[in-house]
Design an enzyme around this catalytic site. Structure first.
Site, PDB file in Angstrom:
ATOM      1  N   CYS A  12      33.313  16.651   8.997  1.00 24.50           N
ATOM      2  CA  CYS A  12      32.953  15.887   7.437  1.00 24.50           C
ATOM      3  C   CYS A  12      31.279  15.925   7.607  1.00 24.50           C
ATOM      4  O   CYS A  12      30.892  14.993   8.554  1.00 24.50           O
ATOM      5  CB  CYS A  12      33.857  14.731   7.268  1.00 24.50           C
ATOM      6  SG  CYS A  12      32.942  13.930   6.157  1.00 24.50           S
ATOM      7  N   GLY A  59      34.432  18.893  -9.791  1.00 29.65           N
ATOM      8  CA  GLY A  59      33.455  19.666  -8.918  1.00 29.65           C
ATOM      9  C   GLY A  59      33.237  18.926  -7.492  1.00 29.65           C
ATOM     10  O   GLY A  59      32.599  19.175  -6.954  1.00 29.65           O
ATOM     11  N   CYS A 114      30.333  12.106   7.367  1.00 36.42           N
ATOM     12  CA  CYS A 114      30.476  11.261   8.739  1.00 36.42           C
ATOM     13  C   CYS A 114      29.517  11.678   9.795  1.00 36.42           C
ATOM     14  O   CYS A 114      28.705  10.935  10.543  1.00 36.42           O
ATOM     15  CB  CYS A 114      31.931  11.842   9.527  1.00 36.42           C
ATOM     16  SG  CYS A 114      33.133  10.950   8.712  1.00 36.42           S
ATOM     17  N   HIS A 167      32.476   9.274  -2.311  1.00 35.50           N
ATOM     18  CA  HIS A 167      31.055   8.929  -2.554  1.00 35.50           C
ATOM     19  C   HIS A 167      31.041   8.453  -3.831  1.00 35.50           C
ATOM     20  O   HIS A 167      31.480   9.343  -4.901  1.00 35.50           O
ATOM     21  CB  HIS A 167      30.104  10.153  -2.155  1.00 35.50           C
ATOM     22  CG  HIS A 167      30.597  11.423  -2.756  1.00 35.50           C
ATOM     23  ND1 HIS A 167      31.575  12.252  -2.160  1.00 35.50           N
ATOM     24  CD2 HIS A 167      29.892  12.161  -3.884  1.00 35.50           C
ATOM     25  CE1 HIS A 167      31.675  13.290  -2.826  1.00 35.50           C
ATOM     26  NE2 HIS A 167      30.905  13.159  -3.495  1.00 35.50           N
ATOM     27  N   ASN A 198      33.530  11.598  -8.522  1.00 34.00           N
ATOM     28  CA  ASN A 198      34.488  12.827  -8.568  1.00 34.00           C
ATOM     29  C   ASN A 198      35.511  12.993  -7.683  1.00 34.00           C
ATOM     30  O   ASN A 198      35.463  12.178  -6.592  1.00 34.00           O
ATOM     31  CB  ASN A 198      33.451  14.113  -8.070  1.00 34.00           C
ATOM     32  CG  ASN A 198      32.253  14.164  -9.244  1.00 34.00           C
ATOM     33  OD1 ASN A 198      32.685  14.119 -10.429  1.00 34.00           O
ATOM     34  ND2 ASN A 198      31.282  14.641  -8.712  1.00 34.00           N
ATOM     35  N   HIS A 249      35.747   6.995   7.040  1.00 34.65           N
ATOM     36  CA  HIS A 249      36.135   8.303   6.276  1.00 34.65           C
ATOM     37  C   HIS A 249      37.421   8.212   5.446  1.00 34.65           C
ATOM     38  O   HIS A 249      38.500   7.774   5.866  1.00 34.65           O
ATOM     39  CB  HIS A 249      36.375   9.309   7.243  1.00 34.65           C
ATOM     40  CG  HIS A 249      36.863  10.607   6.395  1.00 34.65           C
ATOM     41  ND1 HIS A 249      35.740  11.651   6.404  1.00 34.65           N
ATOM     42  CD2 HIS A 249      38.077  11.449   6.075  1.00 34.65           C
ATOM     43  CE1 HIS A 249      36.454  12.642   5.825  1.00 34.65           C
ATOM     44  NE2 HIS A 249      37.604  12.394   5.563  1.00 34.65           N
TER      45      HIS A 249
END
Ligand code: 5GP
Ligand code: ZN
Length: 113
Positions: free
Chosen positions: A6, A93, A9, A100, A87, A48
């Site tokens: 990730c 998208g 991360c 986030h 999102n 995460h």
């Protein structure tokens, strides 16, 4: 627990560089690499979580949302205002599967799509 592949991360762990704006015990905020407005910050939980449907942890949501005014003040846009975007999934998208908030501002923003 950080996820090996990730990107966000890795940013939290300092393995990928970023321009950090704010950090506390639970969350981390940094400039978006491809800003869509004069100010464009990404705010992420240190834990995460893939997307907005993947947790019922109200503390995390609270930390993320409470941080926006703190960050806006640091950026000097608390009085002028800002927009928060989250999102989720293909149509939105979303390209990074670590939840986030986009905090954008620093100029008059266009209409919502
Ligand atoms: P999404 O479309 O998943 O909601 O947003 C992901 C955001 O991450 C995009 O606005 C994109 O510009 C940003 N981004 C992608 N890779 C990087 C990176 O390596 N560093 C930073 N700071 N932002 C990134
Ligand atoms: Zn992650």
């Amino acid at each position: 627990m950080p996820i090996k592949d990730c990107l966000f991360c890795k940013i939290i762990d300092g393995k990928v560089p970023c321009n950090k704006v704010y950090e506390n015990e639970k969350i981390f905020a940094f400039n978006d690499i491809n800003p869509v407005a004069k100010k464009h910050i990404l705010i992420i939980p240190k834990r995460h979580i893939e997307n907005i449907g993947q947790t019922k942890n109200l503390e995390i949501f609270g930390e993320l949302l409470i941080s926006t005014d703190i960050i806006a003040k640091k950026l000097g846009i608390l009085d002028s205002g800002y927009r928060i975007i989250i999102n989720k999934g293909k149509d939105s998208g979303q390209i990074i599967d670590h939840i986030h908030l986009h905090l954008i501002g620093g100029e008059t923003l266009g209409l919502l799509n």
